[in-house]
Design a protein around this motif. Structure first.
Motif, short mmCIF file in Angstrom:
data_model
loop_
_atom_site.label_atom_id
_atom_site.label_comp_id
_atom_site.label_asym_id
_atom_site.label_seq_id
_atom_site.Cartn_x
_atom_site.Cartn_y
_atom_site.Cartn_z
N THR A 256 0.74 -1.12 -0.13
CA THR A 256 -0.07 -0.04 -0.06
C THR A 256 0.90 1.29 -0.14
OG1 THR A 256 -1.90 0.99 1.00
CG2 THR A 256 -0.03 0.22 2.42
N TRP B 53 -2.25 6.10 -1.50
CA TRP B 53 -3.40 5.54 -1.66
C TRP B 53 -4.43 5.66 -0.45
CZ3 TRP B 53 -7.13 1.99 0.25
CH2 TRP B 53 -8.03 1.72 -0.86
N ARG C 180 -7.92 7.50 -0.79
CA ARG C 180 -9.13 6.95 -0.69
C ARG C 180 -9.92 6.88 0.76
NH1 ARG C 180 -10.01 3.17 -4.98
NH2 ARG C 180 -8.63 3.74 -6.48
N CYS D 30 -21.22 0.05 14.10
CA CYS D 30 -20.56 1.49 14.29
C CYS D 30 -21.47 2.13 14.67
CB CYS D 30 -19.81 1.73 13.06
SG CYS D 30 -18.62 0.92 12.62
N ARG E 288 -4.67 -5.83 2.66
CA ARG E 288 -4.62 -4.50 2.59
C ARG E 288 -5.83 -3.86 2.56
NH1 ARG E 288 -2.40 -3.17 -3.56
NH2 ARG E 288 -4.23 -4.15 -4.68
N ASN E 289 -6.97 -4.31 2.10
CA ASN E 289 -8.33 -3.82 1.88
C ASN E 289 -8.96 -3.42 3.19
OD1 ASN E 289 -9.10 -4.48 -0.94
ND2 ASN E 289 -8.55 -6.48 -0.47
N LEU F 116 -20.85 -7.12 5.99
CA LEU F 116 -19.68 -6.49 6.82
C LEU F 116 -19.88 -7.09 8.17
CD1 LEU F 116 -18.01 -4.27 8.07
CD2 LEU F 116 -19.97 -2.75 8.34
N GLY G 134 -16.03 -3.56 0.75
CA GLY G 134 -16.00 -2.07 0.94
C GLY G 134 -16.87 -1.32 0.08
N ASN G 135 -16.84 -1.58 -1.37
CA ASN G 135 -17.64 -0.58 -2.15
C ASN G 135 -19.02 -0.55 -1.68
OD1 ASN G 135 -16.09 0.43 -4.24
ND2 ASN G 135 -15.74 -1.40 -4.94
N ALA H 266 -15.91 6.73 8.94
CA ALA H 266 -15.42 5.50 8.48
C ALA H 266 -14.35 5.76 7.32
CB ALA H 266 -16.49 4.72 7.94
N ASN H 267 -14.59 6.90 6.71
CA ASN H 267 -13.84 7.22 5.38
C ASN H 267 -14.21 8.65 5.18
OD1 ASN H 267 -13.52 7.65 2.81
ND2 ASN H 267 -13.39 5.42 2.46
N ARG I 275 -14.21 10.10 2.22
CA ARG I 275 -15.06 10.26 1.43
C ARG I 275 -16.65 10.19 1.82
NH1 ARG I 275 -13.80 6.55 -3.05
NH2 ARG I 275 -12.86 5.41 -1.48
N ASN J 72 -10.93 4.57 11.67
CA ASN J 72 -12.21 4.11 11.80
C ASN J 72 -12.34 3.50 13.17
OD1 ASN J 72 -14.73 3.01 12.39
ND2 ASN J 72 -14.87 2.20 10.29
N1 ACO Z 1 -3.59 -0.04 -0.92
C1 ACO Z 1 -3.46 -0.22 -2.07
N2 ACO Z 1 -4.42 -0.80 -2.90
C2 ACO Z 1 -5.46 -1.03 -2.45
C3 ACO Z 1 -5.72 -1.12 -0.81
C4 ACO Z 1 -4.79 -0.50 -0.18
N3 ACO Z 1 -4.61 -0.52 0.99
N4 ACO Z 1 -6.81 -1.69 -0.50
C5 ACO Z 1 -7.29 -1.90 -1.66
N5 ACO Z 1 -6.73 -1.58 -2.77
C6 ACO Z 1 -6.74 -1.81 -4.46
C7 ACO Z 1 -7.66 -2.80 -4.68
O1 ACO Z 1 -7.13 -4.15 -4.46
C8 ACO Z 1 -8.33 -2.37 -6.02
O2 ACO Z 1 -7.30 -3.00 -6.81
P1 ACO Z 1 -7.80 -3.43 -8.17
O3 ACO Z 1 -8.40 -2.55 -9.17
O4 ACO Z 1 -6.49 -3.86 -8.75
O5 ACO Z 1 -8.44 -4.72 -7.94
C9 ACO Z 1 -8.24 -0.87 -5.84
O6 ACO Z 1 -7.31 -0.71 -4.97
C10 ACO Z 1 -9.69 -0.33 -5.73
O7 ACO Z 1 -10.29 -0.97 -4.61
P2 ACO Z 1 -11.70 -0.60 -4.25
O8 ACO Z 1 -12.11 -1.39 -3.10
O9 ACO Z 1 -12.64 -0.37 -5.45
O10 ACO Z 1 -11.51 0.86 -3.46
P3 ACO Z 1 -12.47 1.88 -2.92
O11 ACO Z 1 -12.10 3.04 -3.51
O12 ACO Z 1 -13.96 1.25 -2.82
O13 ACO Z 1 -11.91 2.07 -1.42
C11 ACO Z 1 -12.35 1.24 0.74
C12 ACO Z 1 -11.87 0.87 -0.52
C13 ACO Z 1 -11.45 2.27 1.50
C14 ACO Z 1 -12.48 0.12 1.66
C15 ACO Z 1 -13.91 1.82 0.66
O14 ACO Z 1 -14.65 1.07 -0.16
C16 ACO Z 1 -14.45 2.15 1.86
O15 ACO Z 1 -13.96 3.01 2.85
N6 ACO Z 1 -15.57 1.51 2.28
C17 ACO Z 1 -16.22 1.68 3.28
C18 ACO Z 1 -15.69 1.15 4.46
C19 ACO Z 1 -16.57 1.38 5.89
O16 ACO Z 1 -17.14 2.06 5.95
N7 ACO Z 1 -16.61 0.19 6.62
C20 ACO Z 1 -17.67 0.21 7.64
C21 ACO Z 1 -17.17 0.47 9.08
S1 ACO Z 1 -16.59 -0.71 9.72
C22 ACO Z 1 -17.71 -1.48 11.05
O17 ACO Z 1 -18.87 -1.16 10.96
C23 ACO Z 1 -16.94 -2.12 12.32
#
Ligand code: ACO
Length: 331
Positions: free
Chosen positions: A34, A38, A42, A118, A157-158, A196, A223-224, A260-261, A263, A288
């Motif tokens: 990562t 990024w 993000r 959350c 890393r996700n 989740l 995540g999406n 959480a994010n 964005r 988060n």
């Molecule tokens: N570093 C680099 N690249 C990464 C990372 C990282 N840490 N994580 C993912 N990527 C890559 C992916 O593998 C993907 O690569 P690919 O296109 O080659 O497959 C690319 O980045 C895009 O991945 P997406 O998942 O589409 O990225 P997105 O823009 O959606 O961001 C994120 C991911 C940050 C997780 C976002 O979806 C998010 O914030 N989601 C909500 C999270 C959330 O609110 N969680 C809830 C709370 S938890 C609870 O309730 C306990």
């Protein structure tokens, strides 16, 4: 205070605790594939606090509880209920709230956990309001405490870049003043629970060699999908809760969305059509931290001197379940 003159419930103390250890994006670059760039673009996260191997959810909550009571000028003898919102309990049972009750030496007062992902702090506020207004309790210590990094897969890393550990909360009591919690809104949709989830460790998939090998004890999420629902539901909850209070969006002084994010925070603010300076964001410092994000943000804006009497604050959250909810609060 006569019960007839009670109008709302009011926050009389705030506070939080985060572990000392800080994990930066630069540290994460050495652990998984990562980059600071990024993670920052993000998520908005720059660093997060991580509990030590010895520190667990109740430890964080106990320290936060002491700080909140001090802020309120109270001792543990002044409270008559402890609620702990958490998704990372010390033990499945007894509840973390009971461990916290033991740690605070709050002998024999009732204590229980709220499990609403959350959204747990918002669910806790709504419960506390009803318990105080129906005369069951007088003064409640409501804590949100989470050690999400203990159920994080540090090879994924996700997810591993997103979370931190923290505890925070408030003391609530009845008030006859013209301030406090004006309205609430809460929802859940169990049909989306798999998006989740911590799949292993409960009775559906009890802890076993297989659960460990398949890494099912870790938090897993799409995540999406979570992102899209979080923005839609938090936007809807914020709009509805303001309407329920008989107010307009122009009346809102601060929106405190679950962090959480960055964005998601920005998009929620846009849905409510608020100026950016009214939307509180602290995610860069903590990541988060689930149920602790809103009470930390509240404490920080209070301590910064930005909150004025009669300011209208909307707190809104979204989390595992899915659950979502909001409260309108007049400072
Ligand atoms: N570093 C680099 N690249 C990464 C990372 C990282 N840490 N994580 C993912 N990527 C890559 C992916 O593998 C993907 O690569 P690919 O296109 O080659 O497959 C690319 O980045 C895009 O991945 P997406 O998942 O589409 O990225 P997105 O823009 O959606 O961001 C994120 C991911 C940050 C997780 C976002 O979806 C998010 O914030 N989601 C909500 C999270 C959330 O609110 N969680 C809830 C709370 S938890 C609870 O309730 C306990």
């Amino acid at each position: 205070m006569s019960y007839k003159s009670i109008r709302w419930i009011k926050i009389i103390g705030t506070g939080f605790y985060v572990p000392d250890k800080i994990l930066t994006n630069a540290d994460l670059e050495k652990m998984v594939d990562t980059s600071d760039e990024w993670i920052t673009t993000r998520t908005g996260i720059k660093e997060r606090h991580i509990a030590s191997p010895e520190e667990i959810t109740s430890d964080l909550a106990i320290e936060a509880g002491r700080r909140i009571l001090k802020d309120a000028g109270l001792t543990v003898d002044d409270i008559d209920l402890i609620i702990v919102a958490t998704s990372t309990p010390d033990t499945i049972f007894p509840s973390t709230a009971c461990w916290v009750q033991r740690g605070l030496k709050a002998d024999h007062i009732p204590a229980f956990d709220v499990s609403a992902g959350c959204t747990g702090f918002i669910y806790g506020m709504i419960l506390a309001e009803s318990l105080i207004l129906n005369r069951t309790n007088k003064r409640i210590l409501l804590l949100g405490s989470e050690c999400l990094t203990k159920i994080t897969n540090w090879n994924d890393r996700n997810t591993c870049v997103l979370f931190g550990d923290a505890a925070a909360g408030v003391v609530l009591e009845a008030t006859e003043e013209d301030c406090g919690m004006l309205s609430s809104y809460w929802k859940a949709d169990g049909n989306l629970g798999e998006l989740l989830i911590q799949p292993g460790g409960g009775v559906r998939q009890p802890c076993s060699q297989e659960v460990l090998q398949q890494e099912l004890r870790y938090l897993s999420m799409r995540g999406n999908e979570v992102f899209k629902h979080a923005v839609k539901c938090m936007g809807e909850a914020a709009v509805e809760v303001v309407k329920k209070a008989g107010l307009q969006k122009e009346d809102i002084d601060y929106l405190i969305p679950h962090q959480a994010n960055a964005r998601i925070i920005d998009a929620t603010g846009r849905r409510v059509k608020l100026d950016k300076e009214k939307v509180i964001s602290i995610i860069h410092k903590y990541g988060n931290v689930s149920v602790a994000t809103i009470p930390i943000a509240l404490h920080e804006i209070k301590e910064s001197g930005r909150l004025k009497p009669e300011d209208i604050i909307v707190m809104v959250a979204f989390g595992a379940g899915f659950t979502w909810g909001a409260v309108t609060y007049k400072w």
